[in-house]
Design a protein around this motif. Structure first.
Motif, PDB file in Angstrom:
ATOM      1  N   ASP A 158       0.798  -1.204   0.044  1.00  0.00           N
ATOM      2  CA  ASP A 158       0.040   0.063   0.026  1.00  0.00           C
ATOM      3  C   ASP A 158       0.865   1.246   0.074  1.00  0.00           C
ATOM      4  O   ASP A 158       0.433   2.325   0.638  1.00  0.00           O
ATOM      5  CB  ASP A 158      -0.994  -0.065   1.066  1.00  0.00           C
ATOM      6  CG  ASP A 158      -0.366  -0.013   2.593  1.00  0.00           C
ATOM      7  OD1 ASP A 158       0.781   0.059   2.526  1.00  0.00           O
ATOM      8  OD2 ASP A 158      -0.975   0.002   3.521  1.00  0.00           O
ATOM      9  N   THR A 159       2.138   1.036  -0.592  1.00  0.00           N
ATOM     10  CA  THR A 159       2.799   2.578  -0.721  1.00  0.00           C
ATOM     11  C   THR A 159       2.259   3.191  -1.940  1.00  0.00           C
ATOM     12  O   THR A 159       2.770   3.125  -3.123  1.00  0.00           O
ATOM     13  CB  THR A 159       4.289   1.956  -1.119  1.00  0.00           C
ATOM     14  OG1 THR A 159       4.888   1.235  -0.276  1.00  0.00           O
ATOM     15  CG2 THR A 159       5.165   3.278  -0.982  1.00  0.00           C
ATOM     16  N   SER A 344      12.198   6.448   6.752  1.00  0.00           N
ATOM     17  CA  SER A 344      10.985   6.440   6.999  1.00  0.00           C
ATOM     18  C   SER A 344       9.866   7.305   6.323  1.00  0.00           C
ATOM     19  O   SER A 344       8.771   7.198   6.468  1.00  0.00           O
ATOM     20  CB  SER A 344      10.800   7.039   8.545  1.00  0.00           C
ATOM     21  OG  SER A 344      11.095   8.573   8.778  1.00  0.00           O
ATOM     22  N   THR A 345      10.395   8.218   5.690  1.00  0.00           N
ATOM     23  CA  THR A 345       9.307   8.964   4.583  1.00  0.00           C
ATOM     24  C   THR A 345       9.141   8.308   3.355  1.00  0.00           C
ATOM     25  O   THR A 345       8.263   8.838   2.728  1.00  0.00           O
ATOM     26  CB  THR A 345       9.852  10.312   4.325  1.00  0.00           C
ATOM     27  OG1 THR A 345      11.360  10.052   3.368  1.00  0.00           O
ATOM     28  CG2 THR A 345      10.591  11.185   5.374  1.00  0.00           C
ATOM     29  N   THR A 368      10.651  16.014  -6.144  1.00  0.00           N
ATOM     30  CA  THR A 368       9.213  15.962  -5.435  1.00  0.00           C
ATOM     31  C   THR A 368       9.118  15.378  -3.841  1.00  0.00           C
ATOM     32  O   THR A 368       8.525  15.730  -3.052  1.00  0.00           O
ATOM     33  CB  THR A 368       8.171  14.839  -6.062  1.00  0.00           C
ATOM     34  OG1 THR A 368       9.028  13.877  -6.252  1.00  0.00           O
ATOM     35  CG2 THR A 368       7.779  15.664  -7.399  1.00  0.00           C
ATOM     36  N   SER A 369      10.158  14.832  -3.575  1.00  0.00           N
ATOM     37  CA  SER A 369      10.425  14.275  -2.137  1.00  0.00           C
ATOM     38  C   SER A 369      11.044  15.220  -1.274  1.00  0.00           C
ATOM     39  O   SER A 369      11.342  14.962   0.063  1.00  0.00           O
ATOM     40  CB  SER A 369      11.418  13.073  -2.231  1.00  0.00           C
ATOM     41  OG  SER A 369      10.668  11.965  -3.051  1.00  0.00           O
ATOM     42  N   LEU A 370      11.720  16.205  -1.808  1.00  0.00           N
ATOM     43  CA  LEU A 370      12.627  17.233  -1.137  1.00  0.00           C
ATOM     44  C   LEU A 370      11.916  17.785   0.224  1.00  0.00           C
ATOM     45  O   LEU A 370      12.426  17.750   1.356  1.00  0.00           O
ATOM     46  CB  LEU A 370      13.085  18.460  -1.742  1.00  0.00           C
ATOM     47  CG  LEU A 370      14.340  18.233  -2.854  1.00  0.00           C
ATOM     48  CD1 LEU A 370      14.638  19.471  -3.474  1.00  0.00           C
ATOM     49  CD2 LEU A 370      15.548  17.883  -1.984  1.00  0.00           C
ATOM     50  N   ALA A 376      11.190  15.980   7.783  1.00  0.00           N
ATOM     51  CA  ALA A 376      11.325  14.884   8.650  1.00  0.00           C
ATOM     52  C   ALA A 376      13.014  15.109   9.243  1.00  0.00           C
ATOM     53  O   ALA A 376      13.005  14.699  10.708  1.00  0.00           O
ATOM     54  CB  ALA A 376      11.326  13.702   8.036  1.00  0.00           C
ATOM     55  N   LEU A 377      13.985  15.624   8.689  1.00  0.00           N
ATOM     56  CA  LEU A 377      15.196  15.756   9.269  1.00  0.00           C
ATOM     57  C   LEU A 377      15.180  16.599  10.294  1.00  0.00           C
ATOM     58  O   LEU A 377      15.703  16.694  11.435  1.00  0.00           O
ATOM     59  CB  LEU A 377      16.189  16.075   8.065  1.00  0.00           C
ATOM     60  CG  LEU A 377      16.699  14.467   7.215  1.00  0.00           C
ATOM     61  CD1 LEU A 377      17.283  15.103   6.163  1.00  0.00           C
ATOM     62  CD2 LEU A 377      17.374  13.761   7.825  1.00  0.00           C
TER      63      LEU A 377
END
Ligand code: ADP
Ligand code: ASP
Ligand code: MG
Length: 464
Positions: A158-159, A344-345, A368-370, A376-377
């Motif tokens: 389910d990702t 974890s992201t 798009t993930s930046l 998170a960091l």
């Protein structure tokens, strides 16, 4: 033979289904053919965009978009079959449109776009291609049956947005869905890019995911071959749009092709080779617009080393996150913590490099993930004093140089970096894959094309 043939976004547009019909018919009835189709090129982007607009609440835009979507599929029907069957096809497309409309309005009323609803919308182009495509192919004389990824038995985790195909479950359900059709002499036409979780919720496999659908079906159905039909003559030494004298690479090992794909090169989905690798099913990459032209075969034979570097690929839209922390020097485990937080992201790390001084670590990810990696960091490590700071550089591209012959050949990186330096291009970050089959480096987006050409020229990949 049993062959899975995937037709990409440019191969289905215009009179694409006529060409598909021609190609598939040529192999029937001696072979069994499973067809996998992508959305018409550009449609997936538009669907994603429409989902975001729906969240912002523009009702009129949704309706206009849906009409355009139906029109573009009606155009396929008209180009392939003339006007005679338009009404019937319109019925099929309108039903799909109503389903999609319901979801888009749902997003609009809630004002919320979840990864789950985004996937539902994003994968609808493939559903249109499968259902409308099967209709066209039937009228052209094939016994075609259109199936969504879910109907074809593609089971995923389910990702959402980047789901992984669960091969064992898929083997079971895809056989149940598809074997009877093949045995009855029919041609299943499966929408690529999508699947469903074990609970039946629709997922997408990441951009370019129809390749992955095709190889997973190939493995699940014990196919003899998988053919990926695109709009260029196989996998080339570089993107022909960037390097005009790029040539077809005739053979690649699974490992080499995976190196090319894993970094995110456009030619192949990053996980496309996973399902076929162990089974040793060969994958052919061919050009629908030049079906008798050169092509690439990807197989399990050990790599032939006559060319040290086989291909140079480019991944645009990347970004680099650099974390700094005095406490990182000699503090074992900090790198692991950083990677854990990034992991974890749900973000895929394309490159990673640690400076010799150990005072910083750089990680390249998709642009798009930046944002999510950065927050998170900040939240997990900077605010808790584990790191001093996090810096982000967007607008970079990654150049990946791939070839099994690089292993044990001295001077390859020297040659790469002097070629790039000679054109005055600054390299921001470098990483060598553990396999030694791939050297990747990051440059400013504006330098990317020239960097690819520099490496391509340095290794004379344009020459026979
Ligand atoms: P499809 O929808 O058929 O999968 P894509 O647009 O996803 O097509 O991928 C095909 C495109 O990938 C080609 O048109 C080409 O411009 C680009 N490309 C980038 N690198 C390469 C490469 N090394 N070899 C072949 N094509 C490449
Ligand atoms: N249509 C999807 C995309 O644009 C999947 C694919 O083309 O393979 O990413
Ligand atoms: Mg593709």
């Amino acid at each position: 033979m049993r062959i899975v043939m995937k037709f990409g976004g440019t191969s289905v547009r215009g009179d694409g289904f006529r060409r598909i019909h021609e190609i598939v018919s040529r192999h029937l009835p001696e072979n069994q053919v499973v067809v996998v189709v992508s959305a018409i090129k550009g449609v997936t982007d538009e669907l994603i965009d429409a989902a975001h607009r729906a969240r912002r609440g523009d009702e009129r835009e949704i309706s206009e978009f849906l009409d355009r979507l139906v029109d573009s599929y009606m155009e396929l029907v008209e180009v392939s079959l003339g006007r005679e069957h338009l009404n019937e096809a319109f019925g099929i497309a309108s039903k799909l449109k109503r389903d999609l409309e319901r979801v888009l309005f749902g997003i609009m009323y809630l004002g919320e776009l979840t990864p789950r609803s985004l996937d539902y919308v994003a994968g609808y182009g493939e559903t249109f291609s499968a259902k409308v495509g099967a209709f066209i192919l039937s009228k052209l004389g094939l016994e075609a049956v259109g199936l969504t990824g879910k109907e074809a038995g593609i089971v995923t985790d389910d990702t959402f947005g980047d789901a992984r195909i669960l091969l064992n479950a898929t083997r079971y359900s895809a056989r149940r869905a598809i074997e009877p059709l093949l045995e009855a002499g029919k041609v299943p036409v499966v929408g690529g890019f999508t699947g469903a979780t074990q609970e039946g919720v629709m997922t997408t496999l990441g951009r370019g995911g129809s390749d992955y659908t095709a190889t997973a079906l190939g493995a699940a159905l014990d196919a003899d071959q998988v053919w990926l039909w695109s709009d260029v003559d196989g996998i080339m030494t570089a993107d022909p749009r960037i390097v005009p004298n790029a040539r077809t690479v005739p053979e690649l090992s699974y490992r080499e092709a995976a190196e090319l794909a894993v970094v995110g090169a456009k030619a192949l989905h990053p996980r496309a080779l996973e399902p076929v690798w162990d089974a040793g099913i060969p994958v052919y990459v061919r050009n629908t617009f030049n079906p008798n032209g050169p092509y690439t075969v990807i197989h399990g034979k050990e790599e032939v080393n006559e060319k040290v570097v086989k291909a140079v690929s480019l991944i645009r839209e990347a970004g680099i996150i650099t974390v700094y922390g005095p406490s990182m020097v000699g503090a074992p485990g900090t790198a692991a913590k950083v990677l854990e937080v990034v992991g974890s992201t749900g973000t895929n790390i394309m490159m990673i490099a640690q400076s010799a001084s150990e005072s910083n670590i750089s990680i390249a990810v998709r642009r798009t993930s930046l944002d999510k990696v950065y927050s998170a960091l900040e939240r997990e490590l900077v605010s808790r004093g584990v790191l001093r700071s996090v810096e982000v550089e967007d607008d970079v591209s990654i150049v990946a140089v791939v070839g099994a012959g690089m292993k044990g050949t001295p001077g390859v990186s020297a040659k790469i970096f002097s070629a790039v330096a000679e054109r005055g291009i600054n390299v921001i970050m470098v990483a060598q894959g553990g396999s030694e089959m791939n050297i990747s480096f990051a440059v400013k987006a504006e330098d990317a094309d020239e960097a690819v050409r520099a490496v391509h020229d340095a290794f004379r990949l344009g020459e026979a």
